[in-house]
Scaffold this motif. Sequence first.
Motif, PDB file in Angstrom:
ATOM      1  N   LYS A  65      -7.906   6.254   9.840  1.00 29.27           N
ATOM      2  CA  LYS A  65      -6.716   6.974   9.343  1.00 29.27           C
ATOM      3  C   LYS A  65      -5.514   6.654  10.232  1.00 29.27           C
ATOM      4  O   LYS A  65      -4.421   6.371   9.735  1.00 29.27           O
ATOM      5  CB  LYS A  65      -6.981   8.477   9.317  1.00 29.27           C
ATOM      6  CG  LYS A  65      -5.752   9.358   9.181  1.00 29.27           C
ATOM      7  CD  LYS A  65      -5.520   9.780   7.775  1.00 29.27           C
ATOM      8  CE  LYS A  65      -4.464  10.860   7.656  1.00 29.27           C
ATOM      9  NZ  LYS A  65      -3.103  10.370   7.571  1.00 29.27           N
ATOM     10  N   GLU A  87      -2.379   5.277   0.572  1.00 29.82           N
ATOM     11  CA  GLU A  87      -3.021   5.378   1.879  1.00 29.82           C
ATOM     12  C   GLU A  87      -4.541   5.435   1.763  1.00 29.82           C
ATOM     13  O   GLU A  87      -5.251   4.752   2.510  1.00 29.82           O
ATOM     14  CB  GLU A  87      -2.518   6.598   2.649  1.00 29.82           C
ATOM     15  CG  GLU A  87      -3.176   6.720   4.014  1.00 29.82           C
ATOM     16  CD  GLU A  87      -2.752   7.955   4.776  1.00 29.82           C
ATOM     17  OE1 GLU A  87      -2.863   7.922   6.007  1.00 29.82           O
ATOM     18  OE2 GLU A  87      -2.333   8.945   4.146  1.00 29.82           O
ATOM     19  N   LEU A 146       1.182   1.692   7.659  1.00 29.77           N
ATOM     20  CA  LEU A 146       2.115   2.210   6.661  1.00 29.77           C
ATOM     21  C   LEU A 146       3.463   2.614   7.261  1.00 29.77           C
ATOM     22  O   LEU A 146       4.445   2.745   6.531  1.00 29.77           O
ATOM     23  CB  LEU A 146       1.492   3.394   5.927  1.00 29.77           C
ATOM     24  CG  LEU A 146       0.295   3.026   5.044  1.00 29.77           C
ATOM     25  CD1 LEU A 146      -0.386   4.270   4.501  1.00 29.77           C
ATOM     26  CD2 LEU A 146       0.718   2.098   3.915  1.00 29.77           C
ATOM     27  N   ALA A 205      -4.378   3.121   9.534  1.00 31.83           N
ATOM     28  CA  ALA A 205      -3.651   3.075   8.257  1.00 31.83           C
ATOM     29  C   ALA A 205      -2.253   3.664   8.409  1.00 31.83           C
ATOM     30  O   ALA A 205      -1.278   3.099   7.903  1.00 31.83           O
ATOM     31  CB  ALA A 205      -4.429   3.813   7.173  1.00 31.83           C
ATOM     32  N   ASP A 206      -2.137   4.779   9.118  1.00 30.41           N
ATOM     33  CA  ASP A 206      -0.819   5.385   9.337  1.00 30.41           C
ATOM     34  C   ASP A 206       0.103   4.445  10.089  1.00 30.41           C
ATOM     35  O   ASP A 206       1.289   4.347   9.782  1.00 30.41           O
ATOM     36  CB  ASP A 206      -0.947   6.712  10.089  1.00 30.41           C
ATOM     37  CG  ASP A 206      -1.481   7.827   9.226  1.00 30.41           C
ATOM     38  OD1 ASP A 206      -1.496   7.685   7.985  1.00 30.41           O
ATOM     39  OD2 ASP A 206      -1.899   8.862   9.796  1.00 30.41           O
ATOM     40  N   TYR A 224       0.810  -1.223   0.000  1.00 36.38           N
ATOM     41  CA  TYR A 224       0.000   0.000   0.000  1.00 36.38           C
ATOM     42  C   TYR A 224       0.844   1.274   0.000  1.00 36.38           C
ATOM     43  O   TYR A 224       0.313   2.357   0.209  1.00 36.38           O
ATOM     44  CB  TYR A 224      -0.944   0.006   1.200  1.00 36.38           C
ATOM     45  CG  TYR A 224      -2.186  -0.833   0.985  1.00 36.38           C
ATOM     46  CD1 TYR A 224      -3.286  -0.322   0.304  1.00 36.38           C
ATOM     47  CD2 TYR A 224      -2.262  -2.131   1.462  1.00 36.38           C
ATOM     48  CE1 TYR A 224      -4.422  -1.084   0.102  1.00 36.38           C
ATOM     49  CE2 TYR A 224      -3.393  -2.908   1.263  1.00 36.38           C
ATOM     50  CZ  TYR A 224      -4.470  -2.369   0.588  1.00 36.38           C
ATOM     51  OH  TYR A 224      -5.601  -3.123   0.381  1.00 36.38           O
TER      52      TYR A 224
END
Length: 110
Positions: A100, A61, A107, A103-104, A57
């Motif tokens: 969010k 994002e 990542l 996801a951060d 990914y």
Amino acid sequence: MKRIGIWIIAAVCIIAMNTAWADEGETIFKSQGCMSCHKKESTSKVNPSLTDIATAYQGKEEQLIKYLKGDSEAIVRPEKANLMKRHIEKTKMLSEADRKALADYILSHQ
């Protein structure tokens, strides 16, 4: 000179915000039980590692957030996506801010 100072301050604030999101994301990751299947670096035939997911990914994002919301197909091991359906039901219930942050956190393992 003032412009450079403003840009530096802005960059520091953005980095600090991303770090805070990642910290919050780690809390969410743990509280949702994600760590029982997704380890930092170890991969199994069924469960990709956080590094595998983050690599897939990278630069996507928004697509990851959509996946966590249930609005996008998996790009990591799509043939195993059915195994994640009940877990995606949990991430769909999260707030936008929590998705969010999650996801951060994911990542951040690139």
